[in-house]
Design an enzyme around this catalytic site. Structure first.
Site, short mmCIF file in Angstrom:
data_model
loop_
_atom_site.label_atom_id
_atom_site.label_comp_id
_atom_site.label_asym_id
_atom_site.label_seq_id
_atom_site.Cartn_x
_atom_site.Cartn_y
_atom_site.Cartn_z
N THR A 179 -14.42 0.40 -6.64
CA THR A 179 -15.33 1.54 -6.71
C THR A 179 -15.50 2.11 -8.11
O THR A 179 -16.40 2.92 -8.35
CB THR A 179 -14.86 2.67 -5.77
OG1 THR A 179 -13.52 3.03 -6.09
CG2 THR A 179 -14.92 2.21 -4.32
N LEU A 232 -2.95 -4.17 -1.54
CA LEU A 232 -2.40 -5.07 -2.56
C LEU A 232 -3.48 -5.83 -3.33
O LEU A 232 -3.20 -6.37 -4.40
CB LEU A 232 -1.47 -6.09 -1.89
CG LEU A 232 -0.21 -5.54 -1.23
CD1 LEU A 232 0.58 -6.68 -0.60
CD2 LEU A 232 0.64 -4.79 -2.24
N LYS A 233 -4.68 -5.90 -2.77
CA LYS A 233 -5.77 -6.66 -3.41
C LYS A 233 -5.30 -8.06 -3.80
O LYS A 233 -5.44 -8.51 -4.94
CB LYS A 233 -6.30 -5.92 -4.64
CG LYS A 233 -6.81 -4.51 -4.35
CD LYS A 233 -7.25 -3.82 -5.63
CE LYS A 233 -7.77 -2.42 -5.36
NZ LYS A 233 -6.70 -1.47 -5.00
N ASP A 270 -0.77 8.03 -4.04
CA ASP A 270 -0.71 7.58 -5.43
C ASP A 270 0.42 8.32 -6.14
O ASP A 270 0.20 9.14 -7.04
CB ASP A 270 -2.06 7.82 -6.12
CG ASP A 270 -3.16 6.99 -5.49
OD1 ASP A 270 -2.88 5.83 -5.13
OD2 ASP A 270 -4.28 7.49 -5.34
N GLY A 330 -7.60 10.90 -1.62
CA GLY A 330 -6.40 10.90 -2.44
C GLY A 330 -6.05 12.27 -2.97
O GLY A 330 -5.53 13.12 -2.25
N ARG A 331 -6.38 12.52 -4.23
CA ARG A 331 -5.95 13.75 -4.89
C ARG A 331 -6.50 15.00 -4.23
O ARG A 331 -5.91 16.07 -4.34
CB ARG A 331 -6.36 13.70 -6.36
CG ARG A 331 -5.69 12.58 -7.14
CD ARG A 331 -6.16 12.54 -8.59
NE ARG A 331 -5.57 11.43 -9.33
CZ ARG A 331 -6.09 10.21 -9.40
NH1 ARG A 331 -7.23 9.95 -8.78
NH2 ARG A 331 -5.50 9.26 -10.09
N ILE A 340 -2.86 -17.99 -5.24
CA ILE A 340 -3.08 -19.22 -4.50
C ILE A 340 -2.86 -18.94 -3.01
O ILE A 340 -2.09 -18.04 -2.64
CB ILE A 340 -2.16 -20.35 -4.99
CG1 ILE A 340 -0.68 -19.99 -4.76
CG2 ILE A 340 -2.42 -20.67 -6.46
CD1 ILE A 340 0.27 -21.14 -5.05
N PRO A 341 -3.56 -19.67 -2.13
CA PRO A 341 -3.51 -19.35 -0.69
C PRO A 341 -2.10 -19.27 -0.12
O PRO A 341 -1.81 -18.40 0.71
CB PRO A 341 -4.31 -20.49 -0.06
CG PRO A 341 -5.30 -20.87 -1.12
CD PRO A 341 -4.56 -20.72 -2.42
#
Length: 231
Positions: free
Chosen positions: A119, A62-63, A12, A209-210, A67-68
């Site tokens: 989350t 990327l989540k 991050d 992460g951190r 559109i497909p």
């Protein structure tokens, strides 16, 4: 799978300098990195190429929720850069997830993971967008849909892992952000857990992460996380 390859470090970072410094300081300790929206937007996709060139695996978070056809194009671009995992949003539905899975077929080492419930979200947050079920119920619903769409696994909180493993079986990947060491602040994660608890419950990978990247000595912090898994 050895313990090191089950630990994914979230980069991050907001600059190339911070990215290079973190990866250099972790050195050979870390094999698997998560590249998310902040780093990708701040620095660009060359960070993925750089990590792959160093022999690292990349989880491109990327989540995808489009559109497909657009999702398929993004997945193919990720595969061409040597990415190991890429995320699509389970809320996008079966069509979007299936498009991602189909696009990944040309890249045998690329895995498609469906995000279930972020989350940081609580039951109240879900109610705000018209979902009356609990976070746990929504996670299971989207995970089953992802499985039907052919996804290789899901992203979910440590607290969801045991139910997901029962629902998805032994082969599914279950990747858990929101893990912290005992005593650490869960930060923005509403449903956190420790790395050891997540893996014991059945997670295939944990994302830290951190706890690692903001440590005075990131390599030592990574080893501490690894050591907690071996206890």
């Amino acid at each position: 799978m050895d313990q090191d390859s089950r630990i994914i470090v979230a980069l991050d970072c907001d600059s190339r300098t911070a990215f290079d410094d973190t990866v250099d300081r972790l050195g050979d300790e870390c094999r698997f990195y998560k590249v998310g929206l902040e780093l990708l937007t701040a620095v660009g996709p060359d960070v993925v190429t750089s990590l792959v060139a160093r022999g690292k695996e990349v989880f491109l978070d990327l989540k995808l929720f489009e559109i497909p056809n657009s999702v398929a194009g993004a997945v193919r671009a990720a595969g061409a850069r040597g990415v190991s995992m890429v995320t699509v949003h389970g809320m996008g539905g079966r069509g979007i997830m299936s498009a991602a899975v189909d696009a990944a077929r040309d890249f045998p080492d690329l895995r498609i993971l469906a995000l279930t419930v972020v989350t940081s979200m609580t039951d109240d947050d879900l109610a705000d967008i018209g979902i009356s079920d609990s976070a746990e119920q929504q996670v299971l619903r989207l995970a089953r849909l992802a499985d039907k769409a052919g996804c290789h696994g899901v992203i979910a909180s440590p607290q969801d892992v045991a139910a997901l493993r029962d629902a998805l079986g032994a082969d599914a990947l279950i990747v858990t952000p929101g893990v912290t060491l005992p005593g650490d602040s869960p930060s923005e994660h509403a449903r956190p857990g420790t790395p050891r608890a997540a893996l014991t419950a059945g997670a295939s990978h944990v994302v830290v992460g951190r706890t690692v990247t903001r440590a005075t000595d990131p390599a030592a912090a990574f080893r501490l996380v690894r050591d907690t898994l071996a206890v």
